[in-house]
Design a protein around this motif. Structure first.
Motif, PDB file in Angstrom:
ATOM      1  N   ALA A  96    -110.466  32.229 -24.861  1.00 35.59           N
ATOM      2  CA  ALA A  96    -111.005  33.427 -25.503  1.00 35.59           C
ATOM      3  C   ALA A  96    -111.624  33.085 -26.850  1.00 35.59           C
ATOM      4  O   ALA A  96    -112.671  33.633 -27.229  1.00 35.59           O
ATOM      5  N   GLN A  97    -110.988  32.160 -27.581  1.00 36.27           N
ATOM      6  CA  GLN A  97    -111.545  31.730 -28.859  1.00 36.27           C
ATOM      7  C   GLN A  97    -112.884  31.021 -28.667  1.00 36.27           C
ATOM      8  O   GLN A  97    -113.827  31.234 -29.425  1.00 36.27           O
ATOM      9  N   VAL A  98    -112.967  30.179 -27.648  1.00 30.61           N
ATOM     10  CA  VAL A  98    -114.221  29.479 -27.362  1.00 30.61           C
ATOM     11  C   VAL A  98    -115.331  30.482 -27.089  1.00 30.61           C
ATOM     12  O   VAL A  98    -116.453  30.362 -27.606  1.00 30.61           O
ATOM     13  N   SER A  99    -115.035  31.491 -26.293  1.00 34.02           N
ATOM     14  CA  SER A  99    -116.035  32.506 -25.965  1.00 34.02           C
ATOM     15  C   SER A  99    -116.491  33.258 -27.210  1.00 34.02           C
ATOM     16  O   SER A  99    -117.694  33.475 -27.422  1.00 34.02           O
ATOM     17  N   GLN A 100    -115.545  33.634 -28.045  1.00 29.36           N
ATOM     18  CA  GLN A 100    -115.873  34.394 -29.248  1.00 29.36           C
ATOM     19  C   GLN A 100    -116.683  33.556 -30.233  1.00 29.36           C
ATOM     20  O   GLN A 100    -117.690  34.023 -30.788  1.00 29.36           O
ATOM     21  N   ILE A 101    -116.260  32.314 -30.461  1.00 25.41           N
ATOM     22  CA  ILE A 101    -116.958  31.451 -31.414  1.00 25.41           C
ATOM     23  C   ILE A 101    -118.357  31.105 -30.899  1.00 25.41           C
ATOM     24  O   ILE A 101    -119.329  31.061 -31.669  1.00 25.41           O
ATOM     25  N   THR A 102    -118.486  30.878 -29.600  1.00 23.22           N
ATOM     26  CA  THR A 102    -119.794  30.563 -29.027  1.00 23.22           C
ATOM     27  C   THR A 102    -120.767  31.718 -29.218  1.00 23.22           C
ATOM     28  O   THR A 102    -121.929  31.517 -29.607  1.00 23.22           O
ATOM     29  N   ALA A 103    -120.306  32.925 -28.947  1.00 21.62           N
ATOM     30  CA  ALA A 103    -121.173  34.097 -29.108  1.00 21.62           C
ATOM     31  C   ALA A 103    -121.606  34.263 -30.557  1.00 21.62           C
ATOM     32  O   ALA A 103    -122.777  34.559 -30.844  1.00 21.62           O
ATOM     33  N   ARG A 104    -120.673  34.056 -31.469  1.00 18.89           N
ATOM     34  CA  ARG A 104    -121.004  34.197 -32.887  1.00 18.89           C
ATOM     35  C   ARG A 104    -121.968  33.104 -33.336  1.00 18.89           C
ATOM     36  O   ARG A 104    -122.911  33.361 -34.083  1.00 18.89           O
ATOM     37  N   ARG A 105    -121.746  31.873 -32.864  1.00 16.36           N
ATOM     38  CA  ARG A 105    -122.654  30.778 -33.209  1.00 16.36           C
ATOM     39  C   ARG A 105    -124.071  31.063 -32.732  1.00 16.36           C
ATOM     40  O   ARG A 105    -125.044  30.870 -33.465  1.00 16.36           O
ATOM     41  N   ASP A 106    -124.198  31.538 -31.492  1.00 14.66           N
ATOM     42  CA  ASP A 106    -125.522  31.809 -30.942  1.00 14.66           C
ATOM     43  C   ASP A 106    -126.225  32.917 -31.723  1.00 14.66           C
ATOM     44  O   ASP A 106    -127.443  32.865 -31.944  1.00 14.66           O
ATOM     45  N   ASP A 107    -125.462  33.911 -32.141  1.00 17.46           N
ATOM     46  CA  ASP A 107    -126.041  34.996 -32.937  1.00 17.46           C
ATOM     47  C   ASP A 107    -126.554  34.474 -34.273  1.00 17.46           C
ATOM     48  O   ASP A 107    -127.659  34.818 -34.711  1.00 17.46           O
ATOM     49  N   LEU A 108    -125.768  33.618 -34.922  1.00 18.43           N
ATOM     50  CA  LEU A 108    -126.175  33.054 -36.212  1.00 18.43           C
ATOM     51  C   LEU A 108    -127.393  32.150 -36.055  1.00 18.43           C
ATOM     52  O   LEU A 108    -128.329  32.198 -36.865  1.00 18.43           O
ATOM     53  N   ALA A 109    -127.400  31.321 -35.012  1.00 23.19           N
ATOM     54  CA  ALA A 109    -128.512  30.396 -34.797  1.00 23.19           C
ATOM     55  C   ALA A 109    -129.818  31.141 -34.558  1.00 23.19           C
ATOM     56  O   ALA A 109    -130.891  30.707 -35.000  1.00 23.19           O
ATOM     57  N   ALA A 110    -129.737  32.275 -33.879  1.00 22.24           N
ATOM     58  CA  ALA A 110    -130.940  33.052 -33.576  1.00 22.24           C
ATOM     59  C   ALA A 110    -131.570  33.646 -34.823  1.00 22.24           C
ATOM     60  O   ALA A 110    -132.753  34.008 -34.815  1.00 22.24           O
ATOM     61  N   ARG A 111    -130.803  33.730 -35.894  1.00 23.95           N
ATOM     62  CA  ARG A 111    -131.302  34.344 -37.124  1.00 23.95           C
ATOM     63  C   ARG A 111    -131.912  33.332 -38.088  1.00 23.95           C
ATOM     64  O   ARG A 111    -132.435  33.709 -39.139  1.00 23.95           O
ATOM     65  N   ILE A 112    -131.870  32.035 -37.757  1.00 25.55           N
ATOM     66  CA  ILE A 112    -132.345  31.015 -38.690  1.00 25.55           C
ATOM     67  C   ILE A 112    -133.867  31.009 -38.796  1.00 25.55           C
ATOM     68  O   ILE A 112    -134.426  31.028 -39.898  1.00 25.55           O
ATOM     69  N   ASP A 113    -134.553  30.975 -37.654  1.00 28.18           N
ATOM     70  CA  ASP A 113    -136.016  30.929 -37.682  1.00 28.18           C
ATOM     71  C   ASP A 113    -136.568  32.174 -38.369  1.00 28.18           C
ATOM     72  O   ASP A 113    -136.214  33.301 -38.031  1.00 28.18           O
ATOM     73  N   GLY A 114    -137.434  31.936 -39.335  1.00 27.51           N
ATOM     74  CA  GLY A 114    -138.048  33.041 -40.058  1.00 27.51           C
ATOM     75  C   GLY A 114    -137.260  33.516 -41.253  1.00 27.51           C
ATOM     76  O   GLY A 114    -137.758  34.336 -42.036  1.00 27.51           O
ATOM     77  N   ALA A 115    -136.030  33.024 -41.426  1.00 24.69           N
ATOM     78  CA  ALA A 115    -135.231  33.434 -42.578  1.00 24.69           C
ATOM     79  C   ALA A 115    -135.692  32.685 -43.823  1.00 24.69           C
ATOM     80  O   ALA A 115    -136.186  31.559 -43.731  1.00 24.69           O
ATOM     81  N   PRO A 116    -135.554  33.275 -45.019  1.00 27.25           N
ATOM     82  CA  PRO A 116    -135.850  32.545 -46.258  1.00 27.25           C
ATOM     83  C   PRO A 116    -135.020  31.267 -46.327  1.00 27.25           C
ATOM     84  O   PRO A 116    -133.954  31.170 -45.710  1.00 27.25           O
ATOM     85  N   VAL A 117    -135.500  30.296 -47.092  1.00 26.19           N
ATOM     86  CA  VAL A 117    -134.897  28.961 -47.074  1.00 26.19           C
ATOM     87  C   VAL A 117    -133.404  28.988 -47.382  1.00 26.19           C
ATOM     88  O   VAL A 117    -132.593  28.403 -46.650  1.00 26.19           O
ATOM     89  N   LEU A 118    -133.014  29.665 -48.459  1.00 26.55           N
ATOM     90  CA  LEU A 118    -131.599  29.662 -48.824  1.00 26.55           C
ATOM     91  C   LEU A 118    -130.750  30.386 -47.784  1.00 26.55           C
ATOM     92  O   LEU A 118    -129.635  29.962 -47.472  1.00 26.55           O
ATOM     93  N   LYS A 119    -131.271  31.490 -47.249  1.00 25.02           N
ATOM     94  CA  LYS A 119    -130.527  32.207 -46.209  1.00 25.02           C
ATOM     95  C   LYS A 119    -130.431  31.356 -44.950  1.00 25.02           C
ATOM     96  O   LYS A 119    -129.373  31.291 -44.302  1.00 25.02           O
ATOM     97  N   ALA A 120    -131.528  30.680 -44.600  1.00 28.55           N
ATOM     98  CA  ALA A 120    -131.504  29.803 -43.430  1.00 28.55           C
ATOM     99  C   ALA A 120    -130.501  28.676 -43.622  1.00 28.55           C
ATOM    100  O   ALA A 120    -129.802  28.272 -42.682  1.00 28.55           O
ATOM    101  N   ALA A 121    -130.412  28.173 -44.848  1.00 23.25           N
ATOM    102  CA  ALA A 121    -129.460  27.099 -45.132  1.00 23.25           C
ATOM    103  C   ALA A 121    -128.026  27.584 -44.968  1.00 23.25           C
ATOM    104  O   ALA A 121    -127.170  26.881 -44.421  1.00 23.25           O
ATOM    105  N   GLU A 122    -127.756  28.793 -45.451  1.00 20.93           N
ATOM    106  CA  GLU A 122    -126.416  29.361 -45.290  1.00 20.93           C
ATOM    107  C   GLU A 122    -126.077  29.533 -43.812  1.00 20.93           C
ATOM    108  O   GLU A 122    -124.973  29.192 -43.364  1.00 20.93           O
ATOM    109  N   LEU A 123    -127.027  30.055 -43.046  1.00 20.68           N
ATOM    110  CA  LEU A 123    -126.803  30.235 -41.613  1.00 20.68           C
ATOM    111  C   LEU A 123    -126.596  28.894 -40.920  1.00 20.68           C
ATOM    112  O   LEU A 123    -125.778  28.771 -40.003  1.00 20.68           O
TER     113      LEU A 123
END
Length: 336
Positions: A96-123
């Motif tokens: 269950a932890q693997v499923s939850q962490i994977t979903a959260r990782r994919d959500d964060l990764a999808a937000r990197i492209d197009g984000a400002p540099v510092l925000k992209a770095a945080e993500l």
């Protein structure tokens, strides 16, 4: 605005990670596991930083503390606040932890492209931390891998940690395992006025169960009534200070366990106590900033009276066990 030393270090880490993630590379924990294992075999783990567990309580300032210590120049915390490792092992919830962490990782990764540099770095750092953590979870119960993950990148940091309130619910045997990990291991338990903690938890659950994520007053009152009837087990056990403190004190040496009142974090010497306990420089923290603060909603007076009567054993146990009570606790005890 003054920049904290810890923020400068974290910014460098974020900027270094963004190119790796954007380039499709995801560093994993295996390298850190191998390095840590070699150090342990050579007997060099005595120089390892203190492993700090903040084990609760829920809705008692743990998120605020995680952010405050993450910014401390002598601490190193991963971006995942609650690792839930030992409770996942205890209850067979690794998948269950693997499923939850994977979903959260994919959500964060999808937000990197197009984000400002510092925000992209945080993500990027947050994505990297989750990839590393998934590598640990894939190993099942591997304590060396767990310790290597929390200590990875510590450098000269004196403290690394895991802030998971659910650990306070673990049985004594599992807590004893945690206390027996290699090196200096310390535990912190935060306690908030029982009525205030209960109502904050109820409001959080009301928001989670609502269709729009907002707190409906009637839904909150219904959840509170169910809690007082014994029909909301999770809310009840999260605020059972008597049970949690009894388990913690049974297996953790007194010089390795610190109990601090939530109220003292903002209006007293709570942060000084924590910093001294961890042997790091004192900081005051940003008391004006709340993390994951619930929606403002007053508890109806009749329900407050019922909740106070229901929580009398918690007030009395803490008073007997820890002695001094903050003024807010005393006022609520007198109002019961």
């Amino acid at each position: 605005m003054t920049t904290r030393p810890g923020r400068k270090r974290n910014d460098r880490r974020r900027l270094g990670a963004v190119s790796a993630v954007r380039g499709g590379r995801h560093p994993v924990a295996d390298r850190h596991v191998r390095q840590s294992s070699r150090r342990l075999r050579k007997g060099l783990n005595v120089a390892a930083p203190t492993l700090f567990f903040c084990v609760g309580a829920t809705k008692a300032g743990t998120s605020w503390l995680h952010e405050a210590l993450s910014d401390h120049p002598e601490c190193r915390f991963r971006s995942i606040k609650e690792l839930h490792y030992f409770d996942a092992l205890e209850h067979g919830r690794i998948a269950a932890q693997v499923s939850q962490i994977t979903a959260r990782r994919d959500d964060l990764a999808a937000r990197i492209d197009g984000a400002p540099v510092l925000k992209a770095a945080e993500l990027a750092v947050r994505v990297q931390d989750r990839n590393d953590w998934l590598s640990v979870l894939a190993k099942g119960e591997d304590i060396d891998a767990y310790q290597a993950y929390v200590m990875a990148g510590a450098g000269e940091a004196r403290v690394v940690g895991d802030v998971t309130p659910a650990y306070a619910l673990l049985p004594e045997q599992r807590l004893q395992q945690m206390a027996g990990l290699s090196g200096d291991v310390r535990f912190l338990y935060l306690l908030r006025d029982p009525i205030a903690r209960l109502w904050s938890h109820v409001r959080m659950m009301a928001a989670r169960r609502g269709p729009d994520g907002k707190v409906d007053p009637q839904r909150a009152q219904n959840i509170l009534n169910r809690t007082l009837r014994g029909d909301e087990h999770e809310i009840e056990i999260r605020g059972d200070y008597a049970a949690a403190l009894t388990r913690l004190r049974a297996v953790i040496p007194s010089d390795r366990l610190l109990c601090v009142y939530y109220e003292d974090l903002f209006d007293g010497d709570g942060m000084a106590q924590i910093c001294d306990f961890l042997s790091i420089s004192r900081i005051s923290g940003d008391g004006a900033r709340r993390v994951h603060a619930g929606a403002v909603l007053d508890m109806p007076a009749p329900l407050r009276e019922k909740a106070g009567a229901w929580l009398v054993p918690q007030y009395e146990f803490v008073a007997r066990t820890l002695g001094r009570l903050p003024l807010a606790w005393q006022a609520n005890m007198q109002g019961v």
